[in-house]
Design an enzyme around this catalytic site. Structure first.
Site, PDB file in Angstrom:
ATOM      1  CG  ASP A 226      -7.389   3.407  -0.906  1.00  0.00           C
ATOM      2  OD1 ASP A 226      -7.899   2.285  -0.787  1.00  0.00           O
ATOM      3  OD2 ASP A 226      -7.408   4.236   0.030  1.00  0.00           O
TER       4      ASP A 226
ATOM      5  CE  LYS B  92      -4.395   1.198   0.199  1.00  0.00           C
ATOM      6  NZ  LYS B  92      -5.575   0.507  -0.350  1.00  0.00           N
TER       7      LYS B  92
HETATM    8  P1  NDP Z   1     -13.033   7.667  -2.832  1.00  0.00           P
HETATM    9  O1  NDP Z   1     -11.974   8.680  -2.648  1.00  0.00           O
HETATM   10  O2  NDP Z   1     -13.605   7.429  -4.171  1.00  0.00           O
HETATM   11  O3  NDP Z   1     -14.266   7.961  -1.841  1.00  0.00           O
HETATM   12  C1  NDP Z   1     -14.089   8.066  -0.469  1.00  0.00           C
HETATM   13  C2  NDP Z   1     -15.409   8.469   0.157  1.00  0.00           C
HETATM   14  O4  NDP Z   1     -15.280   8.407   1.589  1.00  0.00           O
HETATM   15  C3  NDP Z   1     -15.801   9.893  -0.179  1.00  0.00           C
HETATM   16  O5  NDP Z   1     -17.199   9.993  -0.127  1.00  0.00           O
HETATM   17  C4  NDP Z   1     -15.149  10.669   0.979  1.00  0.00           C
HETATM   18  O6  NDP Z   1     -15.759  11.930   1.233  1.00  0.00           O
HETATM   19  C5  NDP Z   1     -15.386   9.730   2.129  1.00  0.00           C
HETATM   20  N1  NDP Z   1     -14.332   9.924   3.145  1.00  0.00           N
HETATM   21  C6  NDP Z   1     -12.996   9.796   2.964  1.00  0.00           C
HETATM   22  N2  NDP Z   1     -12.340  10.064   4.104  1.00  0.00           N
HETATM   23  C7  NDP Z   1     -13.284  10.370   4.995  1.00  0.00           C
HETATM   24  C8  NDP Z   1     -13.257  10.746   6.357  1.00  0.00           C
HETATM   25  N3  NDP Z   1     -12.076  10.842   7.022  1.00  0.00           N
HETATM   26  N4  NDP Z   1     -14.435  10.987   6.981  1.00  0.00           N
HETATM   27  C9  NDP Z   1     -15.615  10.866   6.304  1.00  0.00           C
HETATM   28  N5  NDP Z   1     -15.713  10.524   5.015  1.00  0.00           N
HETATM   29  C10 NDP Z   1     -14.570  10.275   4.377  1.00  0.00           C
HETATM   30  O7  NDP Z   1     -12.414   6.308  -2.221  1.00  0.00           O
HETATM   31  P2  NDP Z   1     -12.882   4.808  -2.460  1.00  0.00           P
HETATM   32  O8  NDP Z   1     -14.353   4.750  -2.635  1.00  0.00           O
HETATM   33  O9  NDP Z   1     -11.988   4.213  -3.478  1.00  0.00           O
HETATM   34  O10 NDP Z   1     -12.473   4.132  -1.071  1.00  0.00           O
HETATM   35  C11 NDP Z   1     -13.372   4.071   0.055  1.00  0.00           C
HETATM   36  C12 NDP Z   1     -12.913   2.986   1.011  1.00  0.00           C
HETATM   37  O11 NDP Z   1     -12.897   1.723   0.335  1.00  0.00           O
HETATM   38  C13 NDP Z   1     -11.509   3.153   1.581  1.00  0.00           C
HETATM   39  O12 NDP Z   1     -11.470   2.622   2.899  1.00  0.00           O
HETATM   40  C14 NDP Z   1     -10.653   2.275   0.671  1.00  0.00           C
HETATM   41  O13 NDP Z   1      -9.450   1.863   1.289  1.00  0.00           O
HETATM   42  C15 NDP Z   1     -11.602   1.125   0.465  1.00  0.00           C
HETATM   43  N6  NDP Z   1     -11.353   0.280  -0.704  1.00  0.00           N
HETATM   44  C16 NDP Z   1     -11.282   0.830  -1.950  1.00  0.00           C
HETATM   45  C17 NDP Z   1     -11.081   0.013  -3.047  1.00  0.00           C
HETATM   46  C18 NDP Z   1     -11.133   0.531  -4.450  1.00  0.00           C
HETATM   47  O14 NDP Z   1     -11.108  -0.284  -5.374  1.00  0.00           O
HETATM   48  N7  NDP Z   1     -11.234   1.832  -4.676  1.00  0.00           N
HETATM   49  C19 NDP Z   1     -10.838  -1.437  -2.886  1.00  0.00           C
HETATM   50  C20 NDP Z   1     -11.026  -1.917  -1.539  1.00  0.00           C
HETATM   51  C21 NDP Z   1     -11.239  -1.065  -0.496  1.00  0.00           C
HETATM   52  P3  NDP Z   1     -15.010  13.295   0.757  1.00  0.00           P
HETATM   53  O15 NDP Z   1     -15.226  13.373  -0.698  1.00  0.00           O
HETATM   54  O16 NDP Z   1     -15.688  14.346   1.540  1.00  0.00           O
HETATM   55  O17 NDP Z   1     -13.566  13.131   1.134  1.00  0.00           O
END
Ligand code: NDP
Length: 447
Positions: A168, A128
């Site tokens: 991510d 990562k």
């Molecule tokens: P994105 O950046 O596309 O979306 C993240 C979302 O979570 C946004 O809505 C963001 O809001 C919100 N968010 C992020 N940080 C915070 C916080 N500290 N408090 C509240 N809301 C928060 O990321 P992903 O959808 O790709 O990833 C989401 C999760 O899934 C993560 O934990 C990631 O590690 C996990 N994941 C992702 C994979 C992938 O293929 N993308 C695979 C497996 C797991 P805002 O826009 O306001 O920041």
């Protein structure tokens, strides 16, 4: 509480070495506690120091990233890559760009990734990386210059058979494009060094949807096997509104559920008529705006500034935003409203106390390293397509994704059963992932 001296000792030593890494220690503790039955039954793991080796990354890279903003000011961020374990394949895992990024968060993610990747059955080790750079509010040019500066260091450490990053939080298709472009320029090599690439330069169909769709398939299979039930007619609460959340909501709706919430770091929306996903995609994916705009455009929906989603009554909850977003208080609210299953789309979104509450109240709980493995699984399929110089159809990839998710459910349940742990999906997933990696480490000698 630990019951085996070996696991307890390794956890204490890890804690003593890095007491300032709470997220990493949380993940290590959770895994070591749940693999105790297999450690106890196999003294060979202690003889080969498997636990000591598995909690220590193979390699830790930390570097300066200097870049220039549109006004000509120079900024400095930190870049990281944790190459955690490559016993079963090249390091594989995403890059996160978010202001909260630090070594503890990336180490927890890299550690979890090792077991998750093993569960997919594909040949992928775990890693990562990322940066404390925050793409929110930056111009296209600033994001591009940052990505190029980041890759100017990272490129010398990665390769299609060495270390294959992906996206991510904060790293989507746009960032992957800039990162891949800079790699190609510096390495003078067009190769499958990244996954989540654009479809015109080696990306896979269904990779964008994979994590969310995979979460849907996992949840559906667990409901079928354990409750003879499905998404049909269920109210579903989703947190987040990024890549994982949007496609988890889409699959839940396709499978018959009604998704009523989404959120971002500013607040949440509640739409009792069911979330309009075209509107969410327009706001979040096309315009990169805030989820609050949803309620402005949709009669009947409300925006709740600063509020999370867990107080909304539901049958199924899918936390898809970030780590530790669902605490004990939130878990108790979900339980009180009658939730029957929680499956993690994000990595480690539920705190240990929340997981304990679900367990104590008989709520089915799908841990992220199993339930969100669809993203990395399709990344593995993207690597296979790149190696072949061939592209598979959406339906071919989607069918393989579904079969991998069903396989993860079956493997988790069979492993739990083998150790007399009933239908414990958490312990089953941890042990199944651990056994594969530990076996490969023993076979390959002391490294
Ligand atoms: P994105 O950046 O596309 O979306 C993240 C979302 O979570 C946004 O809505 C963001 O809001 C919100 N968010 C992020 N940080 C915070 C916080 N500290 N408090 C509240 N809301 C928060 O990321 P992903 O959808 O790709 O990833 C989401 C999760 O899934 C993560 O934990 C990631 O590690 C996990 N994941 C992702 C994979 C992938 O293929 N993308 C695979 C497996 C797991 P805002 O826009 O306001 O920041």
């Amino acid at each position: 509480m630990f019951t085996t001296k070996y696991a307890e000792r390794v956890f204490s030593e890890t804690e003593a070495r890095t007491p300032w890494e709470p997220e990493f220690l949380q993940a290590v503790r959770e895994v070591l506690l749940s693999i105790e039955p297999v450690v106890e039954a196999n003294p060979v793991y202690e003889q080969y120091a498997i636990l000591e080796r598995i909690v220590e990354p193979d390699r830790q890279l930390k570097f300066r990233v200097a870049w220039t903003d549109d006004a000509g000011m120079v900024h400095v961020n930190r870049g990281y890559r944790f190459e955690f374990n490559s016993a079963i394949g090249p390091y594989k895992g995403g890059l996160r760009f978010h202001s909260s990024v630090n070594a503890s968060i990336l180490k927890f993610l890299g550690f979890e990734q090792v077991f998750k990747n093993a569960l997919t059955g594909l040949w992928m080790g775990g890693g990562k990386g990322g940066s404390d750079f925050d793409p929110h509010g930056k111009s296209e040019g600033e994001v591009m210059r940052f990505c190029q500066a980041f890759m100017s260091e990272l490129f010398r450490h990665i390769g299609p058979d060495t270390d294959v990053p992906a996206g991510d939080i904060g790293v989507g298709g746009r960032e992957v494009g800039y990162l891949f472009g800079q790699y190609r320029r510096l390495a003078n090599d067009f190769t499958g060094v990244f996954t989540g690439k654009g479809l015109d330069f080696g990306g896979s169909l269904a990779r964008t949807e994979a994590t969310g769709y995979g979460l849907g398939y996992y949840t559906q299979e667990v409901l079928r096997l354990l409750k003879n039930d499905s998404f049909e007619g269920k109210t579903v609460v989703v947190s987040g509104s990024g890549n994982v959340a949007i496609f988890a909501a889409e699959k839940a709706a396709q499978l018959g559920g009604k998704v009523v919430t989404m959120s971002d770091s500013g607040g949440s929306v509640y739409d009792p008529a069911g979330i309009d996903l075209d509107l969410v995609k327009d706001i979040k994916l096309r315009r990169r705006a805030r989820i609050s705009e949803y309620a402005d455009a949709r009669p009947g929906a409300t925006y709740r500034a600063g509020e999370r989603v867990w107080d909304v009554p539901c049958d199924i909850a899918l936390p898809c935003a970030t780590q530790n977003e669902l605490d004990e208080d939130a878990a108790m609210r979900l339980i009180a409203s009658g939730v029957t299953m929680v499956a993690e789309g994000a990595n480690m979104p539920s705190t240990p106390a929340a997981i304990e509450a679900f367990r104590a109240h008989g709520v089915i709980f799908g841990p992220g390293k199993a339930s969100n493995a669809g993203g990395v699984a399709v990344s593995g399929l993207e690597m296979a397509q790149d190696s072949q110089r061939l592209a598979w159809t959406f339906d071919q990839v989607d069918a393989k994704l579904k079969s991998i998710m069903v396989g993860i459910v079956n493997n988790s349940l069979a492993t739990a059963e083998r150790y007399g742990l009933g239908q414990d999906l958490v312990t089953g997933a941890n042990i199944a992932g651990f056994e594969r990696v530990a076996g490969a480490m023993i076979d390959q000698g002391v490294l």
